[in-house]
Design a protein around this motif. Structure first.
Motif, PDB file in Angstrom:
ATOM      1  N   MET A   1      65.775  29.796  31.769  1.00 20.66           N
ATOM      2  CA  MET A   1      66.771  29.774  32.994  1.00 20.66           C
ATOM      3  C   MET A   1      67.844  30.685  32.805  1.00 20.66           C
ATOM      4  N   ILE A   2      67.869  31.409  33.930  1.00 19.59           N
ATOM      5  CA  ILE A   2      69.146  32.250  34.034  1.00 19.59           C
ATOM      6  C   ILE A   2      70.374  31.860  34.231  1.00 19.59           C
ATOM      7  N   LYS A   3      71.447  31.963  33.606  1.00 24.55           N
ATOM      8  CA  LYS A   3      72.959  31.273  33.948  1.00 24.55           C
ATOM      9  C   LYS A   3      73.571  32.163  34.744  1.00 24.55           C
ATOM     10  N   GLU A   4      74.676  31.265  35.369  1.00 28.49           N
ATOM     11  CA  GLU A   4      75.751  31.984  36.111  1.00 28.49           C
ATOM     12  C   GLU A   4      76.567  33.172  35.052  1.00 28.49           C
ATOM     13  N   HIS A   5      76.554  34.296  35.660  1.00 27.77           N
ATOM     14  CA  HIS A   5      77.414  35.284  35.184  1.00 27.77           C
ATOM     15  C   HIS A   5      76.575  36.470  34.177  1.00 27.77           C
ATOM     16  N   GLU A   6      75.232  35.968  34.104  1.00 30.73           N
ATOM     17  CA  GLU A   6      74.102  36.602  33.601  1.00 30.73           C
ATOM     18  C   GLU A   6      73.450  37.695  34.479  1.00 30.73           C
ATOM     19  N   ASN A   7      73.017  38.924  33.961  1.00 30.30           N
ATOM     20  CA  ASN A   7      72.401  39.990  34.690  1.00 30.30           C
ATOM     21  C   ASN A   7      70.913  39.360  34.913  1.00 30.30           C
ATOM     22  N   ALA A   8      70.268  39.798  35.969  1.00 29.39           N
ATOM     23  CA  ALA A   8      69.011  39.369  36.346  1.00 29.39           C
ATOM     24  C   ALA A   8      68.442  40.587  37.076  1.00 29.39           C
ATOM     25  N   VAL A   9      67.058  40.604  36.849  1.00 29.23           N
ATOM     26  CA  VAL A   9      66.334  41.897  37.472  1.00 29.23           C
ATOM     27  C   VAL A   9      65.561  41.487  38.806  1.00 29.23           C
ATOM     28  N   LEU A  10      65.539  42.134  39.908  1.00 31.73           N
ATOM     29  CA  LEU A  10      64.981  41.958  40.903  1.00 31.73           C
ATOM     30  C   LEU A  10      63.492  42.013  40.816  1.00 31.73           C
ATOM     31  N   THR A  11      62.430  41.340  40.899  1.00 30.05           N
ATOM     32  CA  THR A  11      61.292  41.571  40.921  1.00 30.05           C
ATOM     33  C   THR A  11      60.471  41.945  42.124  1.00 30.05           C
TER      34      THR A  11
ATOM     35  N   ASP B   1      66.062  46.580  40.342  1.00 32.08           N
ATOM     36  CA  ASP B   1      67.624  46.648  40.819  1.00 32.08           C
ATOM     37  C   ASP B   1      68.113  45.464  39.733  1.00 32.08           C
ATOM     38  N   VAL B   2      69.358  45.638  39.240  1.00 33.85           N
ATOM     39  CA  VAL B   2      69.965  44.770  38.354  1.00 33.85           C
ATOM     40  C   VAL B   2      71.141  43.807  39.101  1.00 33.85           C
ATOM     41  N   GLY B   3      71.349  42.626  39.129  1.00 26.72           N
ATOM     42  CA  GLY B   3      72.470  42.167  39.740  1.00 26.72           C
ATOM     43  C   GLY B   3      72.918  40.961  38.558  1.00 26.72           C
TER      44      GLY B   3
ATOM     45  N   VAL C   1      74.218  37.011  38.513  1.00 28.18           N
ATOM     46  CA  VAL C   1      73.884  35.599  38.859  1.00 28.18           C
ATOM     47  C   VAL C   1      75.329  35.202  39.213  1.00 28.18           C
ATOM     48  N   VAL C   2      75.587  34.849  40.667  1.00 29.56           N
ATOM     49  CA  VAL C   2      76.892  34.136  40.727  1.00 29.56           C
ATOM     50  C   VAL C   2      76.897  32.729  41.161  1.00 29.56           C
ATOM     51  N   HIS C   3      75.573  32.237  41.214  1.00 29.77           N
ATOM     52  CA  HIS C   3      75.367  30.593  41.622  1.00 29.77           C
ATOM     53  C   HIS C   3      74.039  30.442  41.176  1.00 29.77           C
ATOM     54  N   VAL C   4      73.707  29.116  40.329  1.00 32.40           N
ATOM     55  CA  VAL C   4      72.353  28.682  40.245  1.00 32.40           C
ATOM     56  C   VAL C   4      72.340  27.378  41.031  1.00 32.40           C
ATOM     57  N   TYR C   5      71.373  27.291  41.995  1.00 29.88           N
ATOM     58  CA  TYR C   5      71.223  26.006  42.796  1.00 29.88           C
ATOM     59  C   TYR C   5      70.472  25.099  42.019  1.00 29.88           C
ATOM     60  N   LYS C   6      70.400  23.833  42.417  1.00 32.01           N
ATOM     61  CA  LYS C   6      69.731  22.713  41.729  1.00 32.01           C
ATOM     62  C   LYS C   6      68.455  23.019  40.972  1.00 32.01           C
ATOM     63  N   HIS C   7      68.325  22.744  39.990  1.00 27.56           N
ATOM     64  CA  HIS C   7      66.986  22.821  38.976  1.00 27.56           C
ATOM     65  C   HIS C   7      66.662  24.255  38.942  1.00 27.56           C
ATOM     66  N   ALA C   8      67.604  25.267  39.265  1.00 29.06           N
ATOM     67  CA  ALA C   8      67.384  26.433  38.965  1.00 29.06           C
ATOM     68  C   ALA C   8      66.214  27.024  40.047  1.00 29.06           C
TER      69      ALA C   8
ATOM     70  N   LEU D   1      68.188  33.977  46.512  1.00 29.83           N
ATOM     71  CA  LEU D   1      66.773  34.278  45.923  1.00 29.83           C
ATOM     72  C   LEU D   1      66.134  32.924  45.189  1.00 29.83           C
ATOM     73  N   ASP D   2      64.704  32.930  45.563  1.00 28.54           N
ATOM     74  CA  ASP D   2      63.865  31.959  44.964  1.00 28.54           C
ATOM     75  C   ASP D   2      63.907  32.537  43.540  1.00 28.54           C
ATOM     76  N   ALA D   3      63.453  31.662  42.668  1.00 27.05           N
ATOM     77  CA  ALA D   3      63.506  31.909  41.136  1.00 27.05           C
ATOM     78  C   ALA D   3      62.605  32.810  41.117  1.00 27.05           C
ATOM     79  N   ASP D   4      61.337  33.051  41.677  1.00 31.57           N
ATOM     80  CA  ASP D   4      60.367  34.029  41.335  1.00 31.57           C
ATOM     81  C   ASP D   4      60.707  35.219  41.766  1.00 31.57           C
ATOM     82  N   LYS D   5      61.960  35.794  42.323  1.00 36.09           N
ATOM     83  CA  LYS D   5      62.197  36.950  42.836  1.00 36.09           C
ATOM     84  C   LYS D   5      63.173  37.570  41.683  1.00 36.09           C
ATOM     85  N   ILE D   6      63.612  36.857  40.872  1.00 36.24           N
ATOM     86  CA  ILE D   6      64.333  37.616  39.838  1.00 36.24           C
ATOM     87  C   ILE D   6      63.789  36.977  38.319  1.00 36.24           C
ATOM     88  N   ARG D   7      64.381  38.091  37.422  1.00 30.96           N
ATOM     89  CA  ARG D   7      63.960  37.394  35.960  1.00 30.96           C
ATOM     90  C   ARG D   7      64.919  37.803  34.991  1.00 30.96           C
ATOM     91  N   PRO D   8      65.180  37.485  33.731  1.00 30.90           N
ATOM     92  CA  PRO D   8      66.081  37.698  32.926  1.00 30.90           C
ATOM     93  C   PRO D   8      65.833  39.132  32.542  1.00 30.90           C
TER      94      PRO D   8
END
Length: 76
Positions: free
Chosen positions: A1-11, A23-25, A27-34, A54-61
């Motif tokens: 799971m990606i945590k708040e304030h971590e970088n994530a890659v758009l898939t 593109d790298v962004g 994470v400013v908020h994690v919704y319930k159950h990631a 973004l749904d979880a399948d649209k980004i990755r660590p």
């Protein structure tokens, strides 16, 4: 799971925003159950380009040994 304030890659490409897979962004908020994330994409000058829910399948660590790449968003 990606945590708040971590970088994530758009898939996936997000044509309406000009963002593309890879593109790298930040994470400013994690919704319930990631199941979804709020991700801010920022230009190198510090200006926010887009904030997307973004749904979880649209980004990755980010992975070891990956390198960010610069591109001009004015052309997007």
């Amino acid at each position: 799971m990606i945590k708040e304030h971590e970088n994530a890659v758009l898939t996936v490409d997000l044509p309406s925003t000009g963002l593309v897979a890879g593109d790298v962004g930040v994470v400013v908020h994690v919704y319930k159950h990631a199941k979804a994330y709020e991700v801010e994409f920022i230009a190198l000058d510090g200006n926010t380009l887009s904030v997307e829910t973004l749904d979880a399948d649209k980004i990755r660590p980010i992975r070891d040994r990956e390198m960010p790449h610069v591109r001009d968003m004015a052309a997007a």
